[in-house]
Design an enzyme around this catalytic site. Sequence first.
Site, PDB file in Angstrom:
ATOM      1  N   SER A  18       0.831  -1.206   0.000  1.00 41.99           N
ATOM      2  CA  SER A  18       0.000   0.000   0.000  1.00 41.99           C
ATOM      3  C   SER A  18       0.860   1.248   0.000  1.00 41.99           C
ATOM      4  O   SER A  18       1.562   1.545   0.978  1.00 41.99           O
ATOM      5  CB  SER A  18      -0.912   0.010   1.221  1.00 41.99           C
ATOM      6  OG  SER A  18      -1.496   1.299   1.350  1.00 41.99           O
TER       7      SER A  18
ATOM      8  N   HIS B 104      -1.138  -1.519  -4.175  1.00 41.26           N
ATOM      9  CA  HIS B 104      -2.436  -1.207  -3.576  1.00 41.26           C
ATOM     10  C   HIS B 104      -2.546   0.309  -3.422  1.00 41.26           C
ATOM     11  O   HIS B 104      -1.707   0.941  -2.784  1.00 41.26           O
ATOM     12  CB  HIS B 104      -2.536  -1.914  -2.223  1.00 41.26           C
ATOM     13  CG  HIS B 104      -3.863  -1.781  -1.558  1.00 41.26           C
ATOM     14  ND1 HIS B 104      -4.941  -2.588  -1.856  1.00 41.26           N
ATOM     15  CD2 HIS B 104      -4.298  -0.937  -0.584  1.00 41.26           C
ATOM     16  CE1 HIS B 104      -5.979  -2.251  -1.105  1.00 41.26           C
ATOM     17  NE2 HIS B 104      -5.615  -1.249  -0.327  1.00 41.26           N
TER      18      HIS B 104
ATOM     19  N   ASP C  81      -4.877   3.401  -2.210  1.00 43.38           N
ATOM     20  CA  ASP C  81      -6.008   3.739  -1.340  1.00 43.38           C
ATOM     21  C   ASP C  81      -6.602   5.088  -1.707  1.00 43.38           C
ATOM     22  O   ASP C  81      -6.025   6.135  -1.417  1.00 43.38           O
ATOM     23  CB  ASP C  81      -5.540   3.755   0.118  1.00 43.38           C
ATOM     24  CG  ASP C  81      -5.261   2.358   0.633  1.00 43.38           C
ATOM     25  OD1 ASP C  81      -6.182   1.525   0.589  1.00 43.38           O
ATOM     26  OD2 ASP C  81      -4.111   2.095   1.053  1.00 43.38           O
TER      27      ASP C  81
ATOM     28  N   MET D 178      -9.350   7.812  -1.115  1.00 47.86           N
ATOM     29  CA  MET D 178     -10.280   8.221  -0.045  1.00 47.86           C
ATOM     30  C   MET D 178     -10.871   9.587  -0.362  1.00 47.86           C
ATOM     31  O   MET D 178     -10.174  10.461  -0.865  1.00 47.86           O
ATOM     32  CB  MET D 178      -9.542   8.286   1.291  1.00 47.86           C
ATOM     33  CG  MET D 178      -8.804   7.014   1.652  1.00 47.86           C
ATOM     34  SD  MET D 178      -8.166   7.099   3.335  1.00 47.86           S
ATOM     35  CE  MET D 178      -7.112   5.638   3.366  1.00 47.86           C
TER      36      MET D 178
ATOM     37  N   HIS E  79      -8.282   0.610  -4.309  1.00 53.07           N
ATOM     38  CA  HIS E  79      -9.241   0.429  -3.214  1.00 53.07           C
ATOM     39  C   HIS E  79     -10.026   1.729  -3.056  1.00 53.07           C
ATOM     40  O   HIS E  79      -9.517   2.701  -2.497  1.00 53.07           O
ATOM     41  CB  HIS E  79      -8.445   0.080  -1.947  1.00 53.07           C
ATOM     42  CG  HIS E  79      -9.277  -0.122  -0.735  1.00 53.07           C
ATOM     43  ND1 HIS E  79      -8.718  -0.259   0.522  1.00 53.07           N
ATOM     44  CD2 HIS E  79     -10.626  -0.239  -0.562  1.00 53.07           C
ATOM     45  CE1 HIS E  79      -9.689  -0.438   1.411  1.00 53.07           C
ATOM     46  NE2 HIS E  79     -10.851  -0.418   0.779  1.00 53.07           N
TER      47      HIS E  79
ATOM     48  N   MET F  52     -12.336   3.931  -1.388  1.00 56.50           N
ATOM     49  CA  MET F  52     -13.068   4.230  -0.151  1.00 56.50           C
ATOM     50  C   MET F  52     -13.796   5.546  -0.390  1.00 56.50           C
ATOM     51  O   MET F  52     -13.488   6.575   0.208  1.00 56.50           O
ATOM     52  CB  MET F  52     -12.082   4.315   1.026  1.00 56.50           C
ATOM     53  CG  MET F  52     -11.585   2.948   1.468  1.00 56.50           C
ATOM     54  SD  MET F  52     -10.078   3.059   2.429  1.00 56.50           S
ATOM     55  CE  MET F  52      -8.878   3.077   1.110  1.00 56.50           C
TER      56      MET F  52
ATOM     57  N   MET G 177     -11.655  -6.039   5.350  1.00 55.18           N
ATOM     58  CA  MET G 177     -10.928  -5.006   6.092  1.00 55.18           C
ATOM     59  C   MET G 177     -10.639  -5.524   7.501  1.00 55.18           C
ATOM     60  O   MET G 177     -11.550  -5.983   8.198  1.00 55.18           O
ATOM     61  CB  MET G 177     -11.751  -3.715   6.197  1.00 55.18           C
ATOM     62  CG  MET G 177     -11.900  -2.915   4.909  1.00 55.18           C
ATOM     63  SD  MET G 177     -10.337  -2.426   4.126  1.00 55.18           S
ATOM     64  CE  MET G 177      -9.533  -1.452   5.408  1.00 55.18           C
TER      65      MET G 177
ATOM     66  N   ASP H 245      -6.646  -6.321   4.637  1.00 51.70           N
ATOM     67  CA  ASP H 245      -6.076  -4.974   4.585  1.00 51.70           C
ATOM     68  C   ASP H 245      -6.245  -4.283   5.935  1.00 51.70           C
ATOM     69  O   ASP H 245      -7.363  -4.119   6.421  1.00 51.70           O
ATOM     70  CB  ASP H 245      -6.809  -4.194   3.481  1.00 51.70           C
ATOM     71  CG  ASP H 245      -6.277  -2.779   3.271  1.00 51.70           C
ATOM     72  OD1 ASP H 245      -5.247  -2.421   3.878  1.00 51.70           O
ATOM     73  OD2 ASP H 245      -6.906  -2.032   2.495  1.00 51.70           O
TER      74      ASP H 245
HETATM   75  C1  DX5 Z   1      -6.714   1.733   5.322  1.00 51.56           C
HETATM   76  C2  DX5 Z   1      -6.204   1.347   3.962  1.00 51.56           C
HETATM   77  C3  DX5 Z   1      -5.024   0.451   3.996  1.00 51.56           C
HETATM   78  C4  DX5 Z   1      -3.793   1.027   4.636  1.00 51.56           C
HETATM   79  C5  DX5 Z   1      -3.130  -0.119   5.334  1.00 51.56           C
HETATM   80  O1  DX5 Z   1      -7.946   2.331   5.199  1.00 51.56           O
HETATM   81  O2  DX5 Z   1      -7.223   0.686   3.230  1.00 51.56           O
HETATM   82  O3  DX5 Z   1      -4.718  -0.074   2.698  1.00 51.56           O
HETATM   83  O4  DX5 Z   1      -2.901   1.603   3.740  1.00 51.56           O
HETATM   84  O5  DX5 Z   1      -2.096   0.360   6.087  1.00 51.56           O
HETATM   85  P1  DX5 Z   1      -1.318  -0.507   7.165  1.00 51.56           P
HETATM   86  O6  DX5 Z   1      -0.717  -1.676   6.435  1.00 51.56           O
HETATM   87  O7  DX5 Z   1      -0.333   0.448   7.696  1.00 51.56           O
HETATM   88  O8  DX5 Z   1      -2.340  -0.959   8.186  1.00 51.56           O
HETATM   89 ZN    ZN Z   2      -6.615  -0.331   1.338  1.00 53.81          ZN
END
Ligand code: DX5
Ligand code: ZN
Length: 225
Positions: A7, A32, A34, A36, A65, A67, A136, A174
């Site tokens: 990620s 990956h 993220d 948001m 991903h 979100m 998750m 994740d």
């Molecule tokens: C959280 C994200 C993750 C995040 C994971 O909402 O979806 O992908 O980057 O980070 P770590 O591995 O640090 O928990």
């Molecule tokens: Zn993620």
Amino acid sequence: MIDLAFSILAADFTRLGEDIAAAERGGGSAVHIDVMDGHFVPNITFGPPVVESVRRVTDLPLDCHLMIEEPDRYIADFAKAGANWIIVHQEVCRHLHRTLSEIKAHGMEPAVAINPATPVETLEEVLGLVHHVLVMTVNPGFGGQSFIPKCVDKVRHLARLREEQGLGFRIEVDGGIAPATVEAVVDAGADLLVAGSAIFLPGRIEANAREFVRLAEQARKKVLV
Ligand code: DX5
Ligand code: ZN
């Protein structure tokens, strides 16, 4: 085969290309990303322009991903940016079947995510449609949070359904995935592991990824015995 989807949320954005190259050299096999929106989750990160930049520095699959609320509005943009896999959250999709079909129609692999409070049962009707299911293991929004052990039950549940129904979807986890938690999730049936803060330590990225992949493979061999 267990895959590490690193990620980039935890990477150094001033040297994103180098950080990705290091994680890839260490054995990471998907990026990956993220996304948001500050609505579905409290945090804001990046969108299609960053996906497009990442596309230029790697041939690995880009695991996006989302979100975000109303993900349907952005499917075409992510396809154009070069995304390979699109994960939408069950919690925001009123017409989940339609959204997943749209992702496929845009030439990408559809995937669906569930938050810690969302049960596996909400996905049963679409399991035949998805490339992966993301369980998750933290509440989405931030990197570096603590793993929620209860979520492992859902990984086990999905692995059982996959086996019983002869389906081919992969199970991704994740949040808080690190050397200390790899064995529990692999033992439950996860085969696509997202890790951010466990990988992106300055100067240690390649070594961290290599060690992470080694531990994951070791855990998988234990399951096979
Ligand atoms: C959280 C994200 C993750 C995040 C994971 O909402 O979806 O992908 O980057 O980070 P770590 O591995 O640090 O928990
Ligand atoms: Zn993620």
